[in-house]
Design a protein around this motif. Structure first.
Motif, PDB file in Angstrom:
ATOM      1  N   LEU A   1       0.829  -1.209   0.000  1.00  0.00           N
ATOM      2  CA  LEU A   1       0.000   0.000   0.000  1.00  0.00           C
ATOM      3  C   LEU A   1       0.867   1.265   0.000  1.00  0.00           C
ATOM      4  N   ASP A   2       1.997   1.217   0.714  1.00  0.00           N
ATOM      5  CA  ASP A   2       2.919   2.355   0.693  1.00  0.00           C
ATOM      6  C   ASP A   2       3.446   2.596  -0.726  1.00  0.00           C
ATOM      7  N   GLN A   3       3.737   1.503  -1.443  1.00  0.00           N
ATOM      8  CA  GLN A   3       4.194   1.643  -2.830  1.00  0.00           C
ATOM      9  C   GLN A   3       3.079   2.209  -3.718  1.00  0.00           C
ATOM     10  N   LEU A   4       1.839   1.830  -3.414  1.00  0.00           N
ATOM     11  CA  LEU A   4       0.697   2.409  -4.124  1.00  0.00           C
ATOM     12  C   LEU A   4       0.659   3.922  -3.901  1.00  0.00           C
ATOM     13  N   ALA A   5       0.889   4.349  -2.657  1.00  0.00           N
ATOM     14  CA  ALA A   5       0.893   5.782  -2.342  1.00  0.00           C
ATOM     15  C   ALA A   5       2.017   6.515  -3.078  1.00  0.00           C
TER      16      ALA A   5
END
Length: 172
Positions: free
Chosen positions: A63-67
């Motif tokens: 999810l951090d990579q999505l952000a």
């Protein structure tokens, strides 16, 4: 473009995740409902998240990579909320539902601001056109005033002041 569409879909995504968590699914399964139920670009981005979890990346890191791929304050809030809730053990569904409501209210406020600024811009055109219209009327129909404006020092000063004030109004 891609990011704007994604951000517009985020409220629905959060509500989907919330619904899935409420019926007892885990976070990863809730993300799978987003992949199956949402159109692009949300489907693509969340399928990347799920794909990364399939190869061993934690859902929080994915999810951090999505952000990072989709930089916006709203997606950052979502990823932070999910990570913090995982550490504190609170009700993630309620937090995401509140976040969805916050996003909805922000969008509503942004639309209201856009309407008010559009109204102010339109007013700028009207206010600027009035002295120009009066000036044209005087030049065409009032020969005494026309002579006074165009051929006396005070008349030319008045024209200069009016042009200066209109310009200042546009700048402000």
């Amino acid at each position: 473009g891609h990011l704007a569409t994604f951000n517009n879909q985020l409220e629905i995504v959060l509500r989907l995740i919330t619904g899935a968590l409420r019926v007892g699914l885990g976070l990863r399964q809730a993300l799978l409902t987003v992949v199956s139920d949402m159109p692009d670009p949300s489907r693509i981005e969340f399928s990347r998240v799920v794909g990364q979890t399939n190869i061993g990346v934690s859902v929080y890191d994915a999810l951090d990579q999505l952000a990072e791929r989709m930089p916006s304050s709203e997606i950052s809030m979502m990823t932070r909320a999910i990570r913090i809730q995982s550490g504190t053990g609170g009700n993630l569904g309620r937090v995401l539902e509140n976040l969805a409501e916050t996003i909805k209210q922000r969008r509503k406020l942004n639309r209201k601001i856009a309407a008010l600024t559009a109204e102010a811009k339109f007013t700028k055109y009207i206010i600027s056109a009035l002295p120009i219209g009066v000036g044209i009327f005087i030049l065409v129909f009032e020969s005494d005033m026309r002579e006074g404006l165009l051929f006396t020092l005070i008349g030319r000063i008045c024209i200069g002041v009016v042009v200066g004030l209109i310009t200042l109004g546009w700048i402000i």
